[in-house]
Write an enzyme that holds these catalytic residues in place. Structure first.
Site, PDB file in Angstrom:
ATOM      1  N   SER A  12     -48.431   7.754 -93.818  1.00 29.39           N
ATOM      2  CA  SER A  12     -47.627   8.643 -94.457  1.00 29.39           C
ATOM      3  C   SER A  12     -48.191   8.735 -95.552  1.00 29.39           C
ATOM      4  CB  SER A  12     -46.375   7.742 -95.085  1.00 29.39           C
ATOM      5  OG  SER A  12     -46.019   8.100 -95.577  1.00 29.39           O
ATOM      6  N   TYR A  16     -39.622  47.193 -61.717  1.00 29.56           N
ATOM      7  CA  TYR A  16     -40.441  47.158 -63.205  1.00 29.56           C
ATOM      8  C   TYR A  16     -39.492  47.530 -64.056  1.00 29.56           C
ATOM      9  CZ  TYR A  16     -44.138  46.344 -66.732  1.00 29.56           C
ATOM     10  OH  TYR A  16     -44.718  46.114 -67.767  1.00 29.56           O
ATOM     11  N   GLU A  65     -42.473  12.537 -81.625  1.00 34.67           N
ATOM     12  CA  GLU A  65     -41.941  13.155 -82.519  1.00 34.67           C
ATOM     13  C   GLU A  65     -41.754  14.809 -81.750  1.00 34.67           C
ATOM     14  OE1 GLU A  65     -41.194  12.176 -86.636  1.00 34.67           O
ATOM     15  OE2 GLU A  65     -41.192   9.655 -85.402  1.00 34.67           O
ATOM     16  N   LYS A 106     -45.132  36.914 -69.509  1.00 30.91           N
ATOM     17  CA  LYS A 106     -46.099  35.801 -69.581  1.00 30.91           C
ATOM     18  C   LYS A 106     -46.263  35.326 -71.304  1.00 30.91           C
ATOM     19  CE  LYS A 106     -48.348  39.961 -68.156  1.00 30.91           C
ATOM     20  NZ  LYS A 106     -46.393  40.456 -68.259  1.00 30.91           N
ATOM     21  N   SER A 154     -50.107  44.315 -74.152  1.00 32.50           N
ATOM     22  CA  SER A 154     -50.618  43.079 -73.920  1.00 32.50           C
ATOM     23  C   SER A 154     -52.022  42.435 -73.842  1.00 32.50           C
ATOM     24  CB  SER A 154     -49.797  43.073 -72.836  1.00 32.50           C
ATOM     25  OG  SER A 154     -50.372  43.781 -71.601  1.00 32.50           O
ATOM     26  N   GLN A 214     -42.885  42.358 -69.026  1.00 33.32           N
ATOM     27  CA  GLN A 214     -44.128  42.029 -70.343  1.00 33.32           C
ATOM     28  C   GLN A 214     -44.435  41.208 -70.318  1.00 33.32           C
ATOM     29  OE1 GLN A 214     -47.076  44.896 -71.352  1.00 33.32           O
ATOM     30  NE2 GLN A 214     -46.528  44.293 -73.317  1.00 33.32           N
ATOM     31  N   LYS A 270     -46.490   2.949 -93.966  1.00 31.17           N
ATOM     32  CA  LYS A 270     -45.614   2.946 -92.468  1.00 31.17           C
ATOM     33  C   LYS A 270     -46.959   3.731 -91.318  1.00 31.17           C
ATOM     34  CE  LYS A 270     -42.562   4.955 -92.356  1.00 31.17           C
ATOM     35  NZ  LYS A 270     -41.996   6.247 -92.572  1.00 31.17           N
ATOM     36  N   ASN A 310     -46.350   5.881 -87.760  1.00 31.65           N
ATOM     37  CA  ASN A 310     -45.233   6.928 -87.735  1.00 31.65           C
ATOM     38  C   ASN A 310     -46.103   7.192 -86.283  1.00 31.65           C
ATOM     39  OD1 ASN A 310     -43.739   6.562 -89.685  1.00 31.65           O
ATOM     40  ND2 ASN A 310     -44.960   8.605 -90.708  1.00 31.65           N
ATOM     41  N   THR A 321     -26.322   0.174 -71.958  1.00 31.37           N
ATOM     42  CA  THR A 321     -25.882   1.450 -72.442  1.00 31.37           C
ATOM     43  C   THR A 321     -24.488   1.832 -73.395  1.00 31.37           C
ATOM     44  OG1 THR A 321     -23.802   0.296 -71.643  1.00 31.37           O
ATOM     45  CG2 THR A 321     -25.660   0.857 -69.599  1.00 31.37           C
ATOM     46  N   HIS A 322     -24.828   2.872 -73.746  1.00 38.51           N
ATOM     47  CA  HIS A 322     -24.568   3.742 -74.984  1.00 38.51           C
ATOM     48  C   HIS A 322     -25.343   3.232 -76.869  1.00 38.51           C
ATOM     49  CE1 HIS A 322     -20.618   4.180 -73.182  1.00 38.51           C
ATOM     50  NE2 HIS A 322     -20.346   3.091 -72.837  1.00 38.51           N
ATOM     51  N   ASN A 330     -47.377  47.980 -61.632  1.00 36.35           N
ATOM     52  CA  ASN A 330     -46.764  46.697 -61.200  1.00 36.35           C
ATOM     53  C   ASN A 330     -47.264  45.884 -60.090  1.00 36.35           C
ATOM     54  OD1 ASN A 330     -45.714  48.599 -63.161  1.00 36.35           O
ATOM     55  ND2 ASN A 330     -43.876  49.763 -61.673  1.00 36.35           N
TER      56      ASN A 330
HETATM   57  N1  ARG Z   1     -49.205  44.866 -69.377  1.00 38.85           N
HETATM   58  C1  ARG Z   1     -47.692  45.564 -68.205  1.00 38.85           C
HETATM   59  C2  ARG Z   1     -47.105  43.913 -68.272  1.00 38.85           C
HETATM   60  O1  ARG Z   1     -47.750  43.556 -68.272  1.00 38.85           O
HETATM   61  C3  ARG Z   1     -48.490  45.727 -66.655  1.00 38.85           C
HETATM   62  C4  ARG Z   1     -47.663  46.694 -65.728  1.00 38.85           C
HETATM   63  C5  ARG Z   1     -47.264  47.858 -66.576  1.00 38.85           C
HETATM   64  N2  ARG Z   1     -46.819  48.654 -65.836  1.00 38.85           N
HETATM   65  C6  ARG Z   1     -45.953  50.079 -66.254  1.00 38.85           C
HETATM   66  N3  ARG Z   1     -45.046  49.756 -65.055  1.00 38.85           N
HETATM   67  N4  ARG Z   1     -46.254  50.054 -67.896  1.00 38.85           N
HETATM   68  O2  ARG Z   1     -45.836  43.795 -67.568  1.00 38.85           O
END
Ligand code: ARG
Length: 461
Positions: A278, A318, A291, A326, A24, A323, A284, A286, A156-157, A111
């Site tokens: 455009s 956990y 949008e 994020k 990650s 993961q 144009k 825009n 309205t509408h 964790n």
């Molecule tokens: N990269 C993991 C996450 O974002 C960190 C936690 C990992 N914990 C584990 N038990 N593998 O959640």
């Protein structure tokens, strides 16, 4: 890719595909600062509680500060093959200070570490989004102040309904944004709770001092249950939800701006710096910004749905599914910030075309309610007055006239209560000026609304 920290348990190297899949760091590296600050507080507490040697604690802290400085100066690059930012920082620390580095993770799990980092990251971002939202609120209030008497049709509408002013219309969005700020404040309160010390799930046997870490990191309180401490992502969902609602408001406003700058409406003109051309049609201009905001709203809803769906089937505590929190919550934050940052100057620079708003208000019989109210004020029951006015509108349509230009004879033919003063009563200005109930479009009411909103904004900051 070096040997895994957890290699002892295994007899084989991790397959490269699993490594890539599991990693990650490409998206959690952005929490490097929070991760290091959290580790510094943890190491401080470990030293103070005698869980590790004071000298080693000091070495760890120095080492972590060095890593932070080197990341920020660009000297230290993230290793893309590291599993995540937590493993990266720890490995780097040990490479720099040796054995003391290996003691940092005492009484801690990734964790509770990741739960801490993400709370710290969000806690840093919420004020940024709040500041942008407050800036937009101020921009709208300033524009409203300049347009207290700019008459426009209210709809309205999407049908012309009753006359209002541009100020009144803008202030409706101010109310929405003030509620958005309130939601961000609420989210912040529940985010700013310290989970470290939950361990992997069942806390720890070491004599840790969670209150101390809480205090060092400026949290309001500690989490009360270690299982919950590592499992909870409600605060991510709450933020994504607050941002989804905020984006929904921006999107509605964007939709109106798209309409307003069409030739059919021409209520406003966007500044050239905030419009696009455009590739084929030379005429144009825009409203791409609006949008895109409308489009990106779907993305933020998607992030919210990702988070809700990700969490719905997870047994405590956990699970690696988490993961995925994020990328979703980061995207919701980035997208909302990007939209607000572009929207604010676009609103600030757009040109209002009051004559066109007034002209649109003069058509469409938007003073018909006022015509009926005129009769009511002279003693007729509202339903009778309503019916008479409906017939008058029908006559106007047949004759190609408006209520303002319909001769008094036509009025009197239907109801002899009508007098010459009806023209005054149905003039657009009167229609707006008379709607001075609290919350109404009369300039004095909107002025009061602006004053009230300014105070509300200060209290929410
Ligand atoms: N990269 C993991 C996450 O974002 C960190 C936690 C990992 N914990 C584990 N038990 N593998 O959640």
């Amino acid at each position: 890719m070096g040997t895994k920290m957890w290699a002892g348990r295994f007899t084989k190297e991790t397959d490269e595909r699993v490594n890539d899949f599991n990693s990650s760091i490409s998206f959690d590296a952005r929490m490097y600062k929070q991760d290091i600050e959290g580790s510094i507080a943890h190491a401080t507490m470990l030293g103070e509680c005698g869980i590790i040697d004071k000298g080693e604690s000091a070495k760890i802290i120095e080492g972590l500060k060095g890593i932070l400085a080197d990341i920020e100066s660009g000297e230290l690059r993230f290793d893309p093959t590291a599993e995540d930012i937590h493993m990266f920082n720890e490995a780097e620390l040990t490479a720099r200070i040796g054995d003391a580095g290996k003691r940092l993770h005492t009484a801690r799990s990734r964790n509770d570490q990741v739960a801490l980092d993400i709370r710290m990251y969000l806690r840093d971002e919420i004020p940024v989004i709040k500041a942008l939202t407050a800036e937009l609120t101020e921009t709208l209030m300033k524009l409203a102040e300049k347009n207290l008497t700019t008459v426009m049709p209210g709809y309205t509408h999407l049908q012309r309904a009753q006359p209002i002013t541009l100020a009144h219309h803008l202030m409706a969005y101010v109310q929405m944004l003030l509620r958005d700020l309130g939601r961000l404040n609420d989210t912040y309160k529940r985010t700013n709770i310290m989970p470290l010390g939950s361990g992997a799930l069942a806390s720890t046997t070491y004599p840790i001092n969670r209150q101390r870490v809480c205090e060092l990191l400026g949290f309001d309180d500690i989490t009360q249950n270690s299982l919950d401490g590592v499992s909870d992502r409600d605060f991510c969902i709450e933020l994504a939800s607050a941002l989804s609602i905020l984006m929904m408001h921006l999107s509605r406003f964007s939709e109106e701006i798209v309409l307003w700058c069409s030739w059919e409406f021409k209520f406003i003109e966007l500044d050239d710096a905030y419009a696009t051309g455009s590739s084929i049609m030379p005429q144009k201009k825009n409203p791409d910004v609006t949008e895109l905001i409308r489009g990106k709203t779907g993305r933020v809803y998607g992030d919210l749905t990702t988070l809700l769906t990700m969490m719905k089937g997870l047994s405590l505590a956990y699970n690696k599914d988490m993961q995925e929190d994020k990328e979703a919550v980061f995207d919701a934050i980035d997208t909302t910030k990007l939209c607000l940052t572009t929207f604010i100057p676009m609103i600030d620079t757009m040109k209002v075309l009051p004559e066109n708003m007034r002209a649109a208000a003069a058509k469409g019989f938007i003073n018909a309610t006022d015509c009926a109210d005129y009769l009511v004020k002279k003693g007729l029951p509202f339903r009778d007055a309503y019916k008479i006015t409906g017939t008058l509108v029908h006559t106007c349509i047949e004759k190609g006239l408006t209520l303002e230009t319909l001769p008094i004879e036509d009025y009197k033919a239907l109801c002899d209560t009508f007098g010459e003063d009806v023209y005054e009563a149905i003039s657009l200005e009167t229609c707006v000026m008379q709607r001075k109930a609290a919350g109404g479009p009369a300039p004095e009411s909107v002025k009061a609304q602006i004053d009230h909103s300014r105070k509300a904004l200060e209290a929410l900051r």
